[in-house]
Design a protein around this motif. Structure first.
Motif, PDB file in Angstrom:
ATOM      1  N   THR A   7       0.682  -0.877  -0.141  1.00  0.00           N
ATOM      2  CA  THR A   7      -0.220   0.051  -0.370  1.00  0.00           C
ATOM      3  C   THR A   7       0.611   1.307  -0.018  1.00  0.00           C
ATOM      4  N   LEU A   8       1.734   0.910   0.311  1.00  0.00           N
ATOM      5  CA  LEU A   8       2.958   2.412   1.041  1.00  0.00           C
ATOM      6  C   LEU A   8       3.499   2.737  -0.713  1.00  0.00           C
ATOM      7  N   ALA A   9       3.476   1.749  -1.729  1.00  0.00           N
ATOM      8  CA  ALA A   9       4.381   1.614  -2.882  1.00  0.00           C
ATOM      9  C   ALA A   9       3.386   2.751  -3.426  1.00  0.00           C
ATOM     10  N   TYR A  10       1.910   2.003  -3.631  1.00  0.00           N
ATOM     11  CA  TYR A  10       0.931   2.965  -4.432  1.00  0.00           C
ATOM     12  C   TYR A  10       0.919   4.376  -4.360  1.00  0.00           C
ATOM     13  N   ILE A  11       0.878   4.053  -2.599  1.00  0.00           N
ATOM     14  CA  ILE A  11       0.770   5.713  -2.441  1.00  0.00           C
ATOM     15  C   ILE A  11       2.504   6.633  -2.346  1.00  0.00           C
ATOM     16  N   ASN A  12       2.879   5.988  -2.245  1.00  0.00           N
ATOM     17  CA  ASN A  12       4.509   6.672  -3.216  1.00  0.00           C
ATOM     18  C   ASN A  12       4.910   6.941  -4.495  1.00  0.00           C
ATOM     19  N   MET A  13       4.036   6.017  -5.165  1.00  0.00           N
ATOM     20  CA  MET A  13       3.854   6.251  -6.705  1.00  0.00           C
ATOM     21  C   MET A  13       2.978   7.322  -7.221  1.00  0.00           C
ATOM     22  N   TYR A  14       1.377   7.143  -6.398  1.00  0.00           N
ATOM     23  CA  TYR A  14       0.606   8.011  -7.312  1.00  0.00           C
ATOM     24  C   TYR A  14       0.202   9.156  -6.539  1.00  0.00           C
ATOM     25  N   ALA A  15       0.380   9.616  -5.615  1.00  0.00           N
ATOM     26  CA  ALA A  15       0.311  10.439  -4.426  1.00  0.00           C
ATOM     27  C   ALA A  15       1.247  10.873  -4.480  1.00  0.00           C
ATOM     28  N   VAL A  16       2.455  10.715  -3.776  1.00  0.00           N
ATOM     29  CA  VAL A  16       3.560  11.318  -3.910  1.00  0.00           C
ATOM     30  C   VAL A  16       4.281  11.769  -4.997  1.00  0.00           C
ATOM     31  N   PHE A  17       4.647  11.093  -6.120  1.00  0.00           N
ATOM     32  CA  PHE A  17       5.187  11.107  -7.425  1.00  0.00           C
ATOM     33  C   PHE A  17       3.804  11.678  -8.126  1.00  0.00           C
ATOM     34  N   LYS A  68      12.022  -2.105  -2.454  1.00  0.00           N
ATOM     35  CA  LYS A  68      13.239  -1.530  -2.887  1.00  0.00           C
ATOM     36  C   LYS A  68      12.785  -0.282  -3.356  1.00  0.00           C
ATOM     37  N   PHE A  69      11.320  -0.107  -3.834  1.00  0.00           N
ATOM     38  CA  PHE A  69      11.159   1.188  -4.531  1.00  0.00           C
ATOM     39  C   PHE A  69      10.649   2.152  -3.089  1.00  0.00           C
ATOM     40  N   ASN A  70      10.522   1.424  -2.310  1.00  0.00           N
ATOM     41  CA  ASN A  70       9.616   2.661  -0.843  1.00  0.00           C
ATOM     42  C   ASN A  70      11.104   3.023  -0.396  1.00  0.00           C
ATOM     43  N   GLY A  71      12.353   2.757  -0.710  1.00  0.00           N
ATOM     44  CA  GLY A  71      13.576   3.046  -0.156  1.00  0.00           C
ATOM     45  C   GLY A  71      13.700   3.861  -0.811  1.00  0.00           C
ATOM     46  N   MET A  72      14.007   3.944  -2.240  1.00  0.00           N
ATOM     47  CA  MET A  72      14.055   4.684  -3.088  1.00  0.00           C
ATOM     48  C   MET A  72      13.195   5.582  -2.434  1.00  0.00           C
ATOM     49  N   ILE A  73      12.260   5.874  -1.937  1.00  0.00           N
ATOM     50  CA  ILE A  73      11.670   7.445  -1.591  1.00  0.00           C
ATOM     51  C   ILE A  73      12.696   7.866  -0.322  1.00  0.00           C
ATOM     52  N   ASP A  74      12.509   6.918   0.832  1.00  0.00           N
ATOM     53  CA  ASP A  74      13.327   7.282   2.039  1.00  0.00           C
ATOM     54  C   ASP A  74      14.233   7.122   1.931  1.00  0.00           C
ATOM     55  N   GLY A  75      14.982   7.304   0.630  1.00  0.00           N
ATOM     56  CA  GLY A  75      16.768   7.396   0.963  1.00  0.00           C
ATOM     57  C   GLY A  75      17.604   6.408   0.533  1.00  0.00           C
ATOM     58  N   THR A  76      17.262   5.421   1.366  1.00  0.00           N
ATOM     59  CA  THR A  76      18.078   4.050   1.177  1.00  0.00           C
ATOM     60  C   THR A  76      18.296   2.985   0.501  1.00  0.00           C
ATOM     61  N   VAL A  77      17.975   3.395  -0.555  1.00  0.00           N
ATOM     62  CA  VAL A  77      18.052   2.353  -2.331  1.00  0.00           C
ATOM     63  C   VAL A  77      18.266   3.208  -2.980  1.00  0.00           C
ATOM     64  N   THR A  78      19.598   2.994  -3.510  1.00  0.00           N
ATOM     65  CA  THR A  78      19.703   4.256  -5.066  1.00  0.00           C
ATOM     66  C   THR A  78      19.186   2.893  -6.143  1.00  0.00           C
ATOM     67  N   PRO A  79      18.039   3.536  -7.173  1.00  0.00           N
ATOM     68  CA  PRO A  79      17.818   2.899  -8.352  1.00  0.00           C
ATOM     69  C   PRO A  79      19.007   3.008  -9.447  1.00  0.00           C
ATOM     70  N   ILE A  80      19.332   1.486 -10.240  1.00  0.00           N
ATOM     71  CA  ILE A  80      20.455   1.796 -11.194  1.00  0.00           C
ATOM     72  C   ILE A  80      19.342   1.824 -12.179  1.00  0.00           C
ATOM     73  N   PRO A  81      19.301   2.564 -13.474  1.00  0.00           N
ATOM     74  CA  PRO A  81      18.352   1.993 -14.762  1.00  0.00           C
ATOM     75  C   PRO A  81      17.998   1.722 -15.091  1.00  0.00           C
ATOM     76  N   SER A  82      17.628   0.773 -16.091  1.00  0.00           N
ATOM     77  CA  SER A  82      17.249  -0.277 -16.561  1.00  0.00           C
ATOM     78  C   SER A  82      18.022  -0.243 -18.137  1.00  0.00           C
ATOM     79  N   LYS A  83      17.382   0.807 -18.839  1.00  0.00           N
ATOM     80  CA  LYS A  83      17.259   1.606 -19.442  1.00  0.00           C
ATOM     81  C   LYS A  83      17.174   2.969 -19.642  1.00  0.00           C
TER      82      LYS A  83
END
Length: 258
Positions: A12-22, A86-101
């Motif tokens: 649920t937090l991921a959906y909030i981060n995706m649609y509400a935050v982003f 992992k996605f939520n980790g990007m939002i809180d700054g604990t995960v650094t994403p690497i582009p797959s493209k």
């Protein structure tokens, strides 16, 4: 599924981060000229966000504006996440994403997109001294309103307790808004909620905060909502069962956005 022994769940937090935050990036680029100028490029840039077993969206940056669309289609840059955690980790700054493209667009990601999200974070987690500036206060409160209004739908559709509350809601539109400020429609259809960032044409129920200051105090937990209803600072009308259930979901928003 939400663990009944836990207050929140990562999906649920991921959906909030995706649609509400982003999703609030759309509004940020509309409200703040600096944000608009930051992401202004000669050609449109499309960023895809894919979360395994979670939400997926596409952010399109064009003419200094941002648009969020559901699902990942053709994109210039793609960030993929193996889990909601992992996605939520990007939002809180604990995960650094690497582009797959899109390594060729890494400049946009590092010099445009990340600074834009930093700007959003500065508004969403504003310092007291920043809120003394009237324009900053207005933008910050508006962005909080839009984020909360979208989070309501995500909790209703994904959180176990939220879904139970939504199961008791009749179809129709609920108008949420701040007098003299932003407004949104909470559209209910077959117990599924959708937030539309504009007033409904024919609301079946409504809830309005009397001022930006009151809305801010409520968002920050500085005033009691029930007391504000009693004083008329929060206006409610129409089918009250819809408003009651909306408020139950709203109570859970704070748990996820804390």
């Amino acid at each position: 599924m939400t663990d009944p022994n836990r207050l929140t769940d990562s999906r649920t937090l991921a959906y909030i981060n995706m649609y509400a935050v982003f999703g609030a990036l759309e509004n940020l680029c509309e409200l703040d000229p600096k944000a608009s100028e930051l992401v202004r490029t000669k050609k449109p840039v499309v960023l895809g966000l894919f979360v395994k077993d979670g939400p997926n969206c596409t952010l399109t940056f064009k003419n200094g504006r941002c648009r969020l669309d559901d699902g990942v289609g053709p994109c210039d840059i793609k960030l993929s996440f193996s889990s909601c955690e992992k996605f939520n980790g990007m939002i809180d700054g604990t995960v650094t994403p690497i582009p797959s493209k899109g390594f060729g667009k890494i400049f946009f990601l590092l010099k445009k997109f990340i600074p834009l999200t930093d700007m959003l974070n500065a508004y969403m987690r504003a310092k007291p001294e920043d809120l003394e500036d009237e324009e900053f206060f207005k933008i910050s409160t508006s962005l909080m309103f839009y984020t909360i209004s979208v989070a309501i739908a995500q909790i209703a559709n994904n959180d176990q307790i939220g879904k139970f509350t939504a199961s008791n809601m009749v179809d129709g539109d609920i108008q949420m808004g701040i007098a003299g400020g932003p407004a949104a429609t909470i559209h209910v259809a077959n117990h599924h909620l959708l937030t539309i960032k504009q007033k409904p044409a024919e609301p079946r129920a409504m809830m309005e905060f009397c001022s930006m200051k009151l809305a801010r105090d409520l968002f920050d937990g500085n005033v009691n909502a029930v007391a504000c209803v009693g004083t008329g600072e929060i206006k409610m009308g129409g089918m009250m069962s819809m408003v009651d259930n909306l408020n139950r979901i709203l109570d859970r928003v704070g748990l996820y956005l804390a």
